[in-house]
Design an enzyme around this catalytic site. Sequence first.
Site, short mmCIF file in Angstrom:
data_model
loop_
_atom_site.label_atom_id
_atom_site.label_comp_id
_atom_site.label_asym_id
_atom_site.label_seq_id
_atom_site.Cartn_x
_atom_site.Cartn_y
_atom_site.Cartn_z
N LYS A 81 0.85 -1.22 -0.27
CA LYS A 81 0.05 -0.01 -0.07
C LYS A 81 0.89 1.14 -0.12
O LYS A 81 1.68 1.46 0.81
CB LYS A 81 -1.00 -0.04 1.31
CG LYS A 81 -1.85 1.30 1.11
CD LYS A 81 -2.97 1.47 2.56
CE LYS A 81 -2.38 1.75 3.55
NZ LYS A 81 -3.25 2.11 4.52
N ARG A 124 -10.94 -1.22 7.31
CA ARG A 124 -9.87 -2.40 7.86
C ARG A 124 -9.47 -1.92 9.06
O ARG A 124 -9.15 -2.80 9.92
CB ARG A 124 -8.70 -2.66 6.94
CG ARG A 124 -7.61 -1.62 6.50
CD ARG A 124 -6.87 -1.52 7.72
NE ARG A 124 -5.30 -0.85 7.27
CZ ARG A 124 -4.39 -0.25 7.82
NH1 ARG A 124 -4.83 0.18 9.27
NH2 ARG A 124 -3.22 0.12 7.41
N GLN A 152 -12.51 8.60 10.36
CA GLN A 152 -12.69 7.24 10.55
C GLN A 152 -13.32 6.96 11.41
O GLN A 152 -13.81 5.69 11.80
CB GLN A 152 -11.20 6.57 10.71
CG GLN A 152 -10.28 6.63 9.49
CD GLN A 152 -9.01 5.67 9.70
OE1 GLN A 152 -9.02 4.71 10.46
NE2 GLN A 152 -7.82 6.07 9.00
N ASN A 173 -14.48 14.75 21.34
CA ASN A 173 -13.42 15.45 20.38
C ASN A 173 -12.95 16.77 20.53
O ASN A 173 -13.47 17.53 21.01
CB ASN A 173 -14.29 15.33 18.92
CG ASN A 173 -13.50 15.42 17.95
OD1 ASN A 173 -12.39 14.44 17.63
ND2 ASN A 173 -13.45 16.42 17.00
N MET A 233 -6.27 3.58 18.22
CA MET A 233 -6.24 3.33 16.77
C MET A 233 -5.54 4.37 15.93
O MET A 233 -5.34 4.31 14.68
CB MET A 233 -7.70 3.04 16.33
CG MET A 233 -8.44 1.92 17.16
SD MET A 233 -7.63 0.39 16.92
CE MET A 233 -7.41 -0.03 15.16
N GLY A 234 -5.09 5.47 16.72
CA GLY A 234 -4.67 6.48 15.96
C GLY A 234 -3.33 6.73 15.98
O GLY A 234 -2.63 7.66 15.10
N LYS A 240 3.37 10.22 17.74
CA LYS A 240 2.25 10.38 17.87
C LYS A 240 1.76 9.59 19.34
O LYS A 240 2.50 8.67 19.55
CB LYS A 240 1.28 9.86 16.82
CG LYS A 240 1.32 10.85 15.58
CD LYS A 240 0.47 10.13 14.54
CE LYS A 240 -0.84 10.21 14.63
NZ LYS A 240 -1.72 9.60 13.28
N GLY A 306 -3.48 -0.60 17.87
CA GLY A 306 -3.70 -0.92 16.65
C GLY A 306 -2.81 -0.04 15.89
O GLY A 306 -3.20 1.03 15.39
#
Length: 335
Positions: A81, A124, A152, A173, A233-234, A240, A306
């Site tokens: 990818k 995914r 997402q 958020n 997941m981020g 990060k 993740g």
Amino acid sequence: MTPTLSNGIAAKQGIAIVSEAVCEAVVGRADAFSAIENVFAAMASGDAYNFPVVREAIGHANALYGFKSGFDRAGMALGLKSGGYWPDNTSRGLTNHQSTVMLFDPDTGQAKAIVGGNYLTAVRTAASSAVSIAHLARPDAKVLGMVGAGHQSTFQLRAAVEQRQFERVIAWNPHPEYLPKLEAVCNELGLPFEAVDRQQLGAQADVIITITSAFEPLLMRDWIKPGTHIACMGTDTKGKQEVDPELLAAATVFTDEVAQSISIGEAQHAVAESKLTAEQITPIGQVINAAHPGRTSDDEITLFDGTGVGLQDLAVASTAAKLAIEKDQASWIQL
């Protein structure tokens, strides 16, 4: 007689082109869940492996760009990818994450499919957190907490609510003006929705999904109640961060791939601060393969890091190509 690729895709001679629109039409959440669960199992059993990731700031448009690739011997998926993150795309009416997947025949090395990767990346990633919820969250989880309301987030929400009998959704958020799109999905699904602050979210949620682009902890250890499952997941780039390193130290930590978890995933910070070691992190495929028990008590905090591996992209892209060809929705080119 129609040729067949090594991964079971019936193909014409040439390269199949599977557009974003076709990917959305043929790949559903159940398809993505199955593909991701299978590839995690293959990784844990040694039947699939990722190649080193290339990911760089290109010095233009504030963009991150790179390649993720690998080979799944069990699913006979080989490819890469290519893509990344363009933070200014929203102002252009485009998705910030841009990617394309290239698939090759493992038997010959020939290019066999070019597949749009934007929708598949979102579906995914959502499937990955959903797999973690299915295997690690308490069966009686009732409150889903969402940290993040970007592109997402709605994919994450829809996939998550299929794994447990959630009774309500709470969310936070950094830009609260984006929260109504999560609320709209909840209204569609018949789930009560409430915007809360981060500390309230940690105190109330049984399952938490973090899906932001943060570079600082958004959830602190002391806010999280016993028995919570967290899917981070981020974090997929060096620097990060979404949660307090103390939270990883207190949790039982699982991941898609340990090498990425400790280098570019959420665990990078806890490892750097000597609060966690690589040996304390378990590939979730071991739980899927019943080689690890997963959650062992109702009070245990479980955390899934993740990071997003290339094999996930190849798994869903292979599924998309197979379904598109079967439904005669792929286009074809010759090199």
